[in-house]
Design a protein around this motif. Structure first.
Motif, PDB file in Angstrom:
ATOM      1  N   ILE A 116      -1.926   1.135  -4.319  1.00  0.00           N
ATOM      2  CA  ILE A 116      -2.651   1.820  -3.249  1.00  0.00           C
ATOM      3  C   ILE A 116      -3.498   2.967  -3.806  1.00  0.00           C
ATOM      4  O   ILE A 116      -4.033   3.768  -3.040  1.00  0.00           O
ATOM      5  N   TRP A 137       0.468  -1.576   3.879  1.00  0.00           N
ATOM      6  CA  TRP A 137      -0.256  -0.336   4.170  1.00  0.00           C
ATOM      7  C   TRP A 137      -1.538  -0.583   4.950  1.00  0.00           C
ATOM      8  O   TRP A 137      -1.870   0.189   5.862  1.00  0.00           O
ATOM      9  N   CYS A 138      -2.264  -1.636   4.627  1.00  0.00           N
ATOM     10  CA  CYS A 138      -3.487  -1.933   5.380  1.00  0.00           C
ATOM     11  C   CYS A 138      -3.162  -2.327   6.812  1.00  0.00           C
ATOM     12  O   CYS A 138      -3.875  -1.953   7.750  1.00  0.00           O
ATOM     13  N   CYS A 140      -0.541  -1.298   8.526  1.00  0.00           N
ATOM     14  CA  CYS A 140      -0.168  -0.055   9.219  1.00  0.00           C
ATOM     15  C   CYS A 140      -1.413   0.735   9.619  1.00  0.00           C
ATOM     16  O   CYS A 140      -1.484   1.289  10.725  1.00  0.00           O
TER      17      CYS A 140
END
Length: 348
Positions: A116, A137-138, A140
């Motif tokens: 990240i 993460w993307c 979220c």
């Protein structure tokens, strides 16, 4: 934002893409391990692009959070329960029996911080798992965006800007390897922003299964579906390996167009595919993808296995381990979560 259209039945054409993608990526990784330059075994050398297809599919289903009114806490916990029990198991297993790293060296994987941008290159202990950290993460990020921006036009514009700037940074940032572009964004997470964003836009703006009814249009889209499907499969398995990230951008949009056709039953090809129940096979896709790391690290150390034998053993062992992991890890973890009060809201 206006009501998101519900998906009433399983999209078996999408399940087919999942199955094909996992198998072809397994074959690509197997040949890549024994012949990184693809000179001796020039097969499936571009099949890594199927990761972008997985991202687009994930983005397509992400707006379900609006249908089920899922908040960020529920979404994040559900994603962790869904994605990482198998990853944690493989990470610990491989470290105990092969890598022998100190605990602090595998902390980025346990805290989902690999790929990240915090370090200059890929830091995931298990290389194939970088995709999962980016996916988390993307997803979220876009989950928050879906809950914050209620106006559809503003949301489309915001996501289009994110995709554009991520494309600019990715295509000019120095290649497809998971290094950082402009010292900030890891190329892996840029790929996630691009393709997951495209998947969301497809769902919000191009999902309308009742829109194509005339025979003329059905014939046209049948030809388009067949062309896109076989063009992508043939090119990704047979063409010369190309490092330039710009070469990948075309495939991202071709995958998006194919998915638009498939989810809308635009042609007779997708209509036939969507009537075939592929879920009994595709449900193992995730575990198979993750469990390939075990034969990756253990078979690689053997110097007495020939190329084609290695590939065969790699694929078969990954599939067997994936099926075992699904029943031994994935299913129990899902049942445990559903029977608990963690999250306090509806599940995706």
């Amino acid at each position: 934002m206006e009501q998101v259209r519900k998906i009433d039945s399983k999209l078996n054409s999408i399940e087919l893409l999942r199955i094909l993608g996992v198998v072809l990526i397994l074959v690509f990784h197997a040949f890549y391990i024994i012949d990184r330059a693809h000179t001796i075994y020039p097969y499936c050398r571009m099949c890594w692009v199927f990761v972008e297809c997985f991202f687009i599919i994930a983005g397509f289903f992400l707006p379900n959070i609006l249908i089920k009114r899922t908040n960020f806490k529920d979404f994040a916990v559900t994603r962790i329960i869904r994605l990482f029990p198998v990853v944690f198991f493989v990470t610990v297993f491989a470290n105990i029996f092969h890598f022998h790293k100190h605990f602090y060296e595998i902390l980025p994987d346990f805290f989902l911080l690999s790929n990240i941008g915090l370090k200059s290159s890929q830091v995931a202990l298990l290389g194939a798992c970088w995709f999962l950290f980016v996916l988390f993460w993307c997803s979220c990020f876009y989950c928050c965006l879906l809950n914050i921006i209620k106006d559809k036009l503003k949301f489309n514009f915001t996501v289009a800007l994110i995709i554009y700037f991520a494309l600019v940074m990715f295509t000019n940032g120095g290649g497809i390897q998971n290094d950082n572009a402009y010292y900030i964004f890891n190329n892996g997470i840029l790929r996630g922003f691009i393709s997951i964003g495209i998947g969301i836009l497809v769902r919000l703006n191009f999902y309308n299964p009742e829109s194509i009814k005339s025979l003329k249009n059905k014939i046209f889209f049948t030809i388009l579906e067949l062309f896109l499907f076989f063009y992508l499969i043939i090119n990704l398995t047979c063409i010369k390996y190309i490092e330039a990230p710009r070469s990948m951008v075309l495939y991202i949009f071709l995958f998006a167009l194919l998915i638009i056709c498939f989810v809308n039953n635009a042609g007779y090809f997708s209509k036939v595919l969507n009537k075939v129940n592929l879920y009994p096979i595709s449900k193992y896709s995730f575990s198979i993808y993750v469990m390939q790391n075990i034969p990756w690290v253990f078979l690689h150390s053997s110097q007495q296995i020939s190329g084609y034998t290695y590939v065969t053993l790699f694929v078969i062992s990954s599939v067997i381990l994936g099926i075992i992991a699904y029943h031994a890890i994935e299913v129990p973890c899902r049942k445990l979560y559903k029977n608990s009060t963690v999250g306090g809201g509806p599940l995706l």
